[in-house]
Design an enzyme around this catalytic site. Structure first.
Site, PDB file in Angstrom:
ATOM      1  N   ARG A 150       4.683  -5.087  15.872  1.00 30.86           N
ATOM      2  CA  ARG A 150       4.986  -6.145  16.846  1.00 30.86           C
ATOM      3  C   ARG A 150       4.935  -5.671  18.303  1.00 30.86           C
ATOM      4  NH1 ARG A 150       9.895  -6.087  15.267  1.00 30.86           N
ATOM      5  NH2 ARG A 150       9.402  -4.884  13.431  1.00 30.86           N
TER       6      ARG A 150
ATOM      7  N   THR B 269       1.726   4.853   9.153  1.00 30.00           N
ATOM      8  CA  THR B 269       1.585   3.561   8.499  1.00 30.00           C
ATOM      9  C   THR B 269       0.811   3.717   7.192  1.00 30.00           C
ATOM     10  OG1 THR B 269      -0.585   2.995   9.375  1.00 30.00           O
ATOM     11  CG2 THR B 269       1.284   2.560  10.803  1.00 30.00           C
TER      12      THR B 269
ATOM     13  N   LYS C 262      -2.955   7.832   3.788  1.00 27.70           N
ATOM     14  CA  LYS C 262      -3.960   8.539   2.974  1.00 27.70           C
ATOM     15  C   LYS C 262      -5.341   7.906   3.056  1.00 27.70           C
ATOM     16  CE  LYS C 262      -0.639   8.698  -0.764  1.00 27.70           C
ATOM     17  NZ  LYS C 262       0.314   7.995  -0.034  1.00 27.70           N
TER      18      LYS C 262
ATOM     19  N   VAL D 172      -0.325  14.266   0.129  1.00 24.37           N
ATOM     20  CA  VAL D 172      -0.068  14.649  -1.268  1.00 24.37           C
ATOM     21  C   VAL D 172       1.300  15.327  -1.333  1.00 24.37           C
ATOM     22  CG1 VAL D 172      -0.880  15.982  -3.242  1.00 24.37           C
ATOM     23  CG2 VAL D 172      -2.530  15.071  -1.607  1.00 24.37           C
TER      24      VAL D 172
ATOM     25  N   GLU E 272       5.003   2.560  -2.245  1.00 27.54           N
ATOM     26  CA  GLU E 272       4.209   2.085  -1.103  1.00 27.54           C
ATOM     27  C   GLU E 272       4.676   0.660  -0.803  1.00 27.54           C
ATOM     28  OE1 GLU E 272       1.271   3.458   0.491  1.00 27.54           O
ATOM     29  OE2 GLU E 272       1.884   5.336  -0.414  1.00 27.54           O
TER      30      GLU E 272
ATOM     31  N   ASP F 181      -2.805   5.151  -5.997  1.00 28.35           N
ATOM     32  CA  ASP F 181      -2.195   6.138  -5.107  1.00 28.35           C
ATOM     33  C   ASP F 181      -2.418   7.557  -5.641  1.00 28.35           C
ATOM     34  OD1 ASP F 181      -0.415   6.733  -2.841  1.00 28.35           O
ATOM     35  OD2 ASP F 181       0.917   7.464  -4.421  1.00 28.35           O
TER      36      ASP F 181
ATOM     37  N   LYS G 219      -4.667  10.806  -4.239  1.00 27.61           N
ATOM     38  CA  LYS G 219      -4.105  12.143  -4.004  1.00 27.61           C
ATOM     39  C   LYS G 219      -4.933  13.230  -4.680  1.00 27.61           C
ATOM     40  CE  LYS G 219       0.615  10.589  -3.278  1.00 27.61           C
ATOM     41  NZ  LYS G 219       1.862  10.208  -3.941  1.00 27.61           N
TER      42      LYS G 219
ATOM     43  N   GLY H 137       9.992   9.785  -0.423  1.00 23.01           N
ATOM     44  CA  GLY H 137      11.211   9.569   0.362  1.00 23.01           C
ATOM     45  C   GLY H 137      10.934   9.780   1.833  1.00 23.01           C
TER      46      GLY H 137
END
Ligand code: ADP
Ligand code: ASP
Ligand code: MG
Length: 814
Positions: free
Chosen positions: A506, A554, A578, A608, A666, A677, A681, A796
């Site tokens: 934003r 992001t 990624k 990764v 995600e 995902d 990786k 995390g």
């Protein structure tokens, strides 16, 4: 005798003029004072003449502004009853000015002689007012019109001083013992016919030096608006500091290359008599200032200062007909000298095929005309090409008397500039090696000055400028970690992290001096502008700061499209996103190529295993000559979390929900649950191992039921996890029946890779993989039987942020 010159700012207002009088009153011996025009007035006078010449009546407004400046000073310096006389005298001068300007506009003609008369009025008015103020403050001061004593030739705007005549008349004036203070207007002088001439812009310093020479002064003081001659222009380099002592030669070189604080010709008249120069700050008189003497200090920094000149044009004369032909340079310089063009910089390749010269941009048209005329015949014969002119350039110079006895200074200068993508157009080193100078683009001046200043003067503190996109979960944690660690990094690693810009989807916020990380959310709310990625990148490039790092936190697929443009501008890219590295191989390879070409790190350790050092370890293995033969890995913290918590009591849908809430998935959970995902990786690990692989080369047998695969939106998808609970329970049951656990495994061997759910038995290293942990087993030529294992939390916000942090610090160690 003391000679003291007070510059434009020092006499720019009543308040400052009072400071000047205080300083003068404290002098214990006879003093000659030289004053400039009130700050900015010379520029206004020039502007008014230019307008009058163009017949633009706005010149009258400028005259009003000049009047206002002087009247204000008078009103604040004198009691009411004394103001009238002073104002009348100023008004008289301004009436003269108006008449001259009027005739310029009528005749559309402005000669140098008239210009000199106009600009002289600044110093004439200022010296008059200051004299009156001195008398009012009981200073026994005599005002001497410099035009009666400083005699010059006819170059009205940049006159040459006749030292013999000048010395004689000055000595005569200064022999008067009955006054305490002689007050002179700076800058102005006169020719044989007593017509007004001037000594060039900034020339009041020179007036003072001429007087110091004639008076055999003990000291020449230059009072200005900064506390001495700085290691670099303090307006452009915040870390610059005043140089305590410097030699005449060094001061001359620095001023010649643009340190405006001292007008270059000033040194010569005092150098002859070994009169020291002291540069002081009128606004902070207690500061020590800079002492300029004959002494050339060996201690301290070898490089004494960095200066620069803007508005430079580079002239290149080249052609096959120049090689080995004597007299070409002489003719070239002769043509320039004939037209009074001052050469600031020269380089000639040893092949003599071309000569490069830097001059003031304003003189470039005249230079081209005169040089092309001089070589008209050779140009006609194609032996010499017409003069090439490039503009929007600047000269940057390192100065120091003792640079020649230290190897490696120029090497360091150019490697630092190169590392920061400052393109160098030409290089020159004076034969005395007191300076090394280079021509660069005007846009790069600030970056180049700061880079060189950091390299040569700052305690090797490296400043890293961060531009952070994505400040949610991970980005927010990153900012918090930067805030907490900044003191430690400064002290232990000499790294200063400065977050210059942040943006979410934003809003975005730029703060050139660095965003205060104590309340960045409030600042973004209050001062942030509408977010716009292209604009973000444009602004970041526009700032052109050294050691810039673009940080992408992001999962957005548009942000990575901008990496190439960042890297091509030598801006490092650190991404947990990624998408770039798992996009088409050509794109991944191109980014790596740009990173090498522009010496801009492109780091993505967190692609990764979040903060785990997986890619770094892999890179080290490869770099040291090892080869990856097999990879076995659990690379999805979220899937591991899901299958570790999925049991008879907790449904699959509930666990997926919980993983989302705890921030392990995600933003779109399908990316995790579909295996995409993990595919990305393992693909990145394969590419970093040196394989030319694409996402399509990886086999993915999804464990999701058809209904989930068919779901179009995220809510629809989440609903299928509930409706298809039987399917998931069967998967779990099947594993339990074999005493196994479900793990989502990525494998690579013999050029082939696959991802999928596997039954893992008790004795397998993956069996006890807890919570959201990741594990990677690298089998290599060196780690044949026992793999190299990396294991730990693989998802995390906190650990991911710390991985990004690590990459940022790595950019600083490039
Ligand atoms: P004055 O009006 O007092 O003659 P100037 O504007 O001519 O003052 O010179 C002082 C200015 O020179 C400073 O305000 C600063 O912006 C500029 N400057 C450029 N390089 C240097 C430097 N190396 N050290 C100090 N000042 C510098
Ligand atoms: N007033 C003149 C100028 O601005 C001279 C000086 O200030 O030194 O160039
Ligand atoms: Mg000056």
């Amino acid at each position: 005798m003391i000679v003291a010159k007070f510059g434009g700012t020092s006499v720019g207002s009543a308040e400052n003029i009072k400071k000047v009088i205080q300083i003068v009153k404290e002098k214990k011996e006879q003093t000659a004072i030289v004053v400039s025009a009130l700050g900015g007035v010379t520029n206004l006078l020039i502007e008014a003449s230019d307008l009058a010449l163009k017949n633009d009546l706005m010149y009258e407004d400028i005259v009003d502004q000049i009047e206002k400046r002087h009247f204000e000073a008078i009103e604040n310096l004198f009691p009411h009853y004394n103001q009238t006389n002073c104002k009348a005298e100023v008004a008289k001068k301004l009436n003269q000015l108006k008449e001259i300007l009027h005739s310029i506009s009528l005749l559309s003609d402005l000669s140098d002689k008239t210009s000199a008369r106009i600009v002289s009025l600044g110093e004439i008015m200022s010296s008059f007012i200051i004299h009156q103020a001195m008398l009012q403050n009981n200073v026994n001061a005599a005002l001497i019109d410099s035009r009666d004593v400083i005699k010059t030739d006819d170059q009205y705007l940049n006159a040459e001083v006749d030292f013999e005549l000048t010395q004689k008349s000055l000595k005569n004036e200064l022999s008067n013992d009955s006054v305490d203070v002689f007050l002179f207007p700076g800058f102005i002088s006169s020719n044989e016919l007593n017509e007004t001439t001037t000594l060039g812009r900034g020339g009041s310093d020179y007036t003072a030096a001429i007087i110091a020479n004639a008076a055999d002064a003990n000291i020449l003081e230059i009072w200005t608006d900064v506390s001495g001659m700085y290691t670099a222009n303090p307006k452009l380099v915040r870390q610059a500091y005043p140089i305590e002592e410097i030699s005449y030669q060094e001061a001359m070189e620095l001023s010649h290359f643009g340190a405006k604080v001292l007008y270059p010709p000033t040194v010569q008249p005092v150098l002859d008599k070994r009169i020291p120069i002291l540069i002081k700050n009128t606004l902070s008189a207690k500061d020590k200032g800079t002492l300029i003497t004959k002494k050339s200090l060996v201690s301290g920094s070898t490089v004494k200062g960095i200066s620069h000149i803007e508005d430079i044009a580079l002239l290149t004369l080249e052609g096959n007909g120049m090689v080995g032909v004597p007299g070409i340079s002489e003719r070239l310089f002769g043509a320039l000298a004939k037209n009074g063009i001052n050469v600031k910089f020269i380089t000639q390749a040893s092949s003599e095929h071309s000569i490069c010269i830097a001059i003031d941009r304003g003189e470039s048209i005249l230079a081209k005309k005169s040089v092309d005329k001089e070589f008209e015949f050779e140009i006609f014969q194609h032996k010499v090409n017409p003069l090439i002119i490039e503009t929007e350039l600047a000269i940057i110079a390192l100065v120091g008397d003792h640079m020649k006895s230290h190897q490696g200074i120029s090497g360091r200068m150019f490697s630092e500039l190169g590392a920061n993508n400052v393109n160098i157009r030409a290089i020159a080193q004076g034969s005395t090696e007191k300076n090394i100078s280079a021509v660069i683009s005007e846009n790069d001046v600030k970056k180049a000055l700061n880079t060189l200043h950091a390299a040569f003067f700052e305690d090797q503190i490296k400043q890293i400028n961060l531009f952070v996109v994505g400040i949610g979960n991970v980005g927010g944690k990153l900012l918090e970690q930067i805030k907490l660690q900044s003191d430690y990094l400064l002290e232990k690693q000499h790294l200063q992290l400065r977050v210059v810009a942040i943006s979410n989807s934003r809003k975005m916020l730029f703060e050139i001096e660095g965003i205060d990380l104590n309340n960045w959310t409030d600042q973004l709310d209050q001062k942030g502008e509408k977010a716009d990625l292209e604009e973000f990148i444009g602004k970041m490039k526009g700032l052109n700061l050294r050691n810039s790092v673009f940080v992408d936190n992001t999962a957005n697929d548009q942000v990575p499209e901008l990496y190439a443009s960042c890297l091509s501008d030598s801006i490092a890219v650190v991404a947990c996103n990624k998408i770039a590295c798992s996009s088409a191989f050509d794109n991944y390879q191109h980014l790596k190529y740009l990173s090498r070409k522009y010496n801009a790190p492109f780091l993505f350790e967190t692609n990764v295993g979040a903060g785990l050092p997986i890619i770094d370890t892999l890179n080290n293995l490869i770099a040291s000559g090892d080869e990856i033969t097999e990879i076995q890995a659990v690379l999805s913290g979220s899937l591991n979390f899901v299958f570790n918590h999925f049991n008879a009591e907790k449904s699959f849908a509930e666990v997926v929900d919980q993983a989302g809430i705890e921030g392990y998935t995600e933003p779109d959970p399908r990316i995790d649950l579909s295996g995409v995902d993990v595919m990305r990786k393992i693909l990145i690990l394969m590419r970093e191992s040196g394989l030319h692989s694409e996402l399509e080369d990886i086999k993915n047998e999804s464990f999701l039921p058809q209904a989930s695969l068919d779901a179009v939106t995220v809510p629809e998808f989440l609903e299928t996890l509930v409706s298809e609970s039987d399917h998931f329970n069967k998967l779990r049951q099947a594993a339990e029946n074999e005493n196994c656990r479900l793990k989502y495994v990525a494998s690579y061997k013999d050029g082939k890779a696959s991802v999928g759910l596997q039954h893992i038995p008790k004795d397998h290293p993956f069996y006890n993989l807890d919570g959201k942990d990741n594990i990677v087993l690298f089998y290599t030529n060196r780690y044949k039987d026992q793999p190299l294992i990396i294991k730990g939390a693989g998802a995390g916000a906190d650990v991911t942020a710390s991985g990004i942090f690590g990459d940022i610090i790595r950019t600083g160690n490039k």
